[in-house]
Design an enzyme around this catalytic site. Structure first.
Site, PDB file in Angstrom:
ATOM      1  N   ASP A 476      26.940  47.576   4.589  1.00  0.00           N
ATOM      2  CA  ASP A 476      27.081  47.028   5.935  1.00  0.00           C
ATOM      3  C   ASP A 476      28.308  47.622   6.628  1.00  0.00           C
ATOM      4  O   ASP A 476      29.202  48.198   5.988  1.00  0.00           O
ATOM      5  CB  ASP A 476      27.216  45.498   5.822  1.00  0.00           C
ATOM      6  N   ASP A 546      19.916  41.959  13.313  1.00  0.00           N
ATOM      7  CA  ASP A 546      20.221  40.616  12.816  1.00  0.00           C
ATOM      8  C   ASP A 546      19.271  39.591  13.415  1.00  0.00           C
ATOM      9  O   ASP A 546      19.241  38.442  12.998  1.00  0.00           O
ATOM     10  CB  ASP A 546      21.668  40.235  13.165  1.00  0.00           C
TER      11      ASP A 546
HETATM   12  C1  GLA Z   1      25.970  41.634   9.200  1.00  0.00           C
HETATM   13  C2  GLA Z   1      24.583  41.902   8.681  1.00  0.00           C
HETATM   14  C3  GLA Z   1      23.971  40.614   8.194  1.00  0.00           C
HETATM   15  C4  GLA Z   1      24.854  40.007   7.128  1.00  0.00           C
HETATM   16  C5  GLA Z   1      26.253  39.800   7.658  1.00  0.00           C
HETATM   17  C6  GLA Z   1      27.202  39.363   6.569  1.00  0.00           C
HETATM   18  O1  GLA Z   1      25.936  40.921  10.386  1.00  0.00           O
HETATM   19  O2  GLA Z   1      23.785  42.503   9.656  1.00  0.00           O
HETATM   20  O3  GLA Z   1      22.681  40.839   7.707  1.00  0.00           O
HETATM   21  O4  GLA Z   1      24.863  40.843   6.004  1.00  0.00           O
HETATM   22  O5  GLA Z   1      26.771  40.987   8.231  1.00  0.00           O
HETATM   23  O6  GLA Z   1      28.477  39.196   7.030  1.00  0.00           O
END
Ligand code: GLA
Length: 727
Positions: A476, A546
């Site tokens: 990420d 997300d």
């Molecule tokens: C990002 C990712 C999510 C999750 C969060 C965790 O927003 O896109 O899927 O993993 O971080 O902090």
């Protein structure tokens, strides 16, 4: 032979199965663009170089300034009188900017060399041929190598550029774009993908007027907001009609894509690393390699472009062994628990998941340091034993015993101000001396331009992966770059940081996939903030957004699937009301939408309603059934929902026409609507197809030309799958 050189006419002709690209040389050696479009039989059309045109009888024929303003350049350079956008700006030791390149020699080879330090397409000697044009500017003595690789079967040509300083001066490269298309305007419209966090890659289309239309990112990543892609379309273009010129950048950092409509009603389209906050010092003997641009032309509308790109990315960009393999159906605990979990909770989820056909548990953010919310511990990649009381290897072992694989989340590029790492190495974060750096999600960005920082961050990840049988990593990246100052470089290199950061990231991912060749890697950046062909080179799938709401996902996935194969689009079923938009949709629709991607779950399976949970075994079965078709088939966009068209529909057809899966989503119910017939594509006209689960038989031609009557449905955001199988 995809590439031919006509010595007499000085024309290079590059052919794919359906397209031709032609380059011509002027008598002085300027490298000009003759043609790109439908396949031509013989090299001709040199008049397209417009070498004889003069603006008026009073101007001397071939007067340099007017000539340069009209000549269609393959790779325009700045400072010498071509006032359109340049691709290369070079400043010499005296502080002057100007450069002019002339053809010197060329090579035509089978295959395609790798681009040092950069992700790039690849192919065997049978699949691709490469032309390299060596051009020189004799004044500062630089060499410019223009590379063109022709992927005949996929109708794709890739371009890249390398600059070598063969002189004695310290040069500064202030702009190095990767490709230019200089063409007559055909009333072009521009198609691009725009958006925001949780709203990525919506398709937009607009007329190109005089002046410049720029798409770009200055955020240090390809970004949620704009996408490193643009297409020029003739105005009549639809899914299956019209001419489409696509340019897609294989790069994950700051970029510029620009279409300029000039005074002479021509179009110059350029693409490359953004020149904003970019200046590369090129000492004598040094070289600079610019990333690759993918060019695609379709004379048959957008679907054809999509098929070329999907085939190209599957065959020639995704290296991972997983590209056609079945990916494990995963359940990710992010939306299930956020930071509030421990070993027992994860094992409860794993047990319930196993019962319902899920194959992998992914432990998301919050397992390390003292991270109980998003304000600390990035950089401290050791297990929080208050949460994982028996340690990570034991947790992995127990999850494996339940019968699931194990995956884990990292955010290796970041550092929290509240972390042991930051307390030990405050200078490892980007920051401008004397100025407090801007925090975003309470974090700073690690200075990946420095080898020791990369080594540390990489080792943190690798150590964890070496400690237990972990099958999957979600990599990420949750903030964009700012405060670009590095303690690792002197004053003269600070404007190189954005690009060096991306190179550092690529180096780390290269190490990861080399040391752990069996790992399934999924890239992510606050959802889909770094979904680009560069990342696809390292990870066969990328988290798309997300936003997991089934209705929002329609537009996001439509824009994403315009370019990227469905097998690369991370898509999960989540709980309702949706955490981002609060919308309630049926569990069935959420499943149908996620099936157009990698498919998985992102919910607390121990807590969701029983009637939803009971659907999971059927959904996972659907995944197994359609997975191969989804990974290998041709994707067709049948209809997009808008206010006046309240439904969305796409189809995946097997390449041999043997089956097709249609997903129809009624986004909004409209009263008193007549029946709807949707026209299928990619079937065999003379064959008969049975609609699975019924005795209904249709002719292929009937389905494609008369259409198929979808059943009437009640309610908003309801959906249906139709599977047709050739008899
Ligand atoms: C990002 C990712 C999510 C999750 C969060 C965790 O927003 O896109 O899927 O993993 O971080 O902090």
């Amino acid at each position: 032979m995809s590439i031919q050189f006509d010595e007499k006419q000085k024309i290079f002709k590059l052919d794919t199965d359906g397209t031709t690209y032609m380059i011509g040389l002027s008598p002085e050696g300027y490298v000009g663009h003759i043609y790109y479009g439908k396949r031509l039989r013989s090299p001709g059309g040199k008049y397209c170089l417009r070498m004889e045109e003069t603006p008026s009888p009073s101007v001397k024929k071939r007067e340099k300034s007017s000539f340069l303003d009209r000549f269609p350049m393959e790779y325009p350079t700045g400072g010498i009188g071509d006032y359109r956008e340049s691709c290369l700006n070079v400043r010499n030791e005296q502080g002057c900017m100007g450069c002019e390149i002339f053809y010197k020699s060329h090579t035509i080879e089978k295959g395609k060399p790798a681009l040092e330090g950069l992700p790039a397409s690849f192919g065997t000697e049978e699949q691709v041929e490469t032309l390299e044009l060596l051009c020189v500017d004799p004044v500062p003595q630089i060499e410019v190598i223009l590379s063109y690789s022709v992927f005949a079967k996929e109708d794709v040509i890739t371009r890249s550029v390398k600059i070598i300083n063969q002189g004695q001066q310290q040069l500064r490269l202030e702009k190095v774009y990767s490709a230019c298309l200089d063409m007559d305007n055909m009333d072009f419209e521009m198609l691009s993908l725009c958006g925001s966090w949780a709203r990525e890659r919506h398709i937009q289309r607009e007329k190109i007027n005089y002046g410049k239309r720029v798409i770009s990112s200055a955020k240090g990543e390809s970004s949620h907001q704009e996408h490193p892609f643009m297409a020029l379309l003739t105005p009549e273009t639809t899914q299956d009609k019209g001419e489409v010129y696509g340019m897609h950048f294989v790069y994950s950092g700051n970029f510029t894509a620009q279409a300029e409509r000039t005074q002479f009603d021509r179009i110059r389209a350029v693409m490359g690393v953004s020149s904003e906050e970019f200046c590369w010092k090129l000492a004598p003997g040094e070289s600079f390699q610019a990333p690759e641009v993918v060019l695609v032309y379709s004379a048959e509308g957008l679907d054809k472009m999509t098929h070329s790109l999907h085939d190209f990315y599957r065959e020639h960009m995704i290296r991972s062994q997983y590209k056609y393999k079945k990916r494990p159906i995963l359940i990710n605990n992010w939306e299930a628990t956020y930071f509030d979990f421990d070993t027992d909770k994860l094992l409860d989820i794993a047990r319930e998941a196993k019962k319902n056909g899920i194959e992998m548990l992914v432990m998301d953010d919050g397992w390390f340091g003292k991270r109980n919310c998003d304000d600390s511990s990035l950089g401290d990649w050791y297990v929080n034993e208050e949460k994982l009381t028996t340690g990570l290897p034991d947790l992995v072992k127990r999850v494996n015993e339940i019968g699931l694989e194990f995956g884990i989340w990292f955010e290796p590029e970041m550092i929290s101000p509240d972390s042991e790492l930051y307390r030990a190495h405050p200078d490892w974060a980007f920051c401008i001396r004397g100025r407090e750096a801007t925090q975003s999600r309470a974090q700073y960005v690690l200075d990946l331009t420095r080898q020791e920082v990369r080594d540390y961050a990489y080792e943190c990840v690798a150590k964890i992966l070496r400690s237990a049988p972990i099958s999957y990593v979600k990599w990420d990246m949750n903030r964009q770059l700012s405060d670009m100052g590095s303690f690792g470089w002197g004053e003269e290199r600070q404007q190189e940081l954005f690009h060096r950061y991306v190179l550092g990231l690529y180096e780390m991912q290269e190490r990861l996939v080399t040391e752990f060749p069996d790992l399934l890697l999924e890239n992510c950046s606050s959802g889909g903030g770094r979904f680009d062909p560069g990342m696809l080179y390292y990870s066969p799938q990328i988290w798309c957004s997300d936003n997991t709401d089934a209705v929002e996902r329609l537009r996001i996935q439509e824009g994403t699937a315009l370019l990227y194969p469905l097998s690369s689009i991370g898509a999960h079923v989540s709980d309702c009301p949706n955490h981002i938009v609060g919308r309630v949709t049926t569990f069935e629709t959420r499943g149908h939408v996620a099936l157009a991607g990698t498919f998985g779950y992102e919910l607390d399976i121990t807590k969701i309603q029983e009637e939803d949970r009971n659907q999971i075994p059927q959904q996972t079965e659907l995944y197994h059934k359609y997975r191969e078709l989804t990974q290998r088939g041709d994707y067709y966009r049948i209809s997009s929902w808008t206010d006046s068209k309240p439904y969305d529909c796409w189809e995946i057809a097997a390449k041999d026409g043997s089956e097709a899966l249609v997903t129809f989503v009624q986004v909004r119910a409209v009263p008193n609507m007549p029946g709807r017939n949707i026209r299928l594509k990619g079937l065999e006209a003379e064959a008969e197809y049975r609609l699975e689960g019924t005795e209904e038989i249709y002719q292929g031609e009937e389905l494609m030309y008369c259409g198929f009557p979808v059943k009437q449905m009640q309610g908003d955001a309801v959906s249906c799958l139709y599977h047709f199988v050739r008899l």
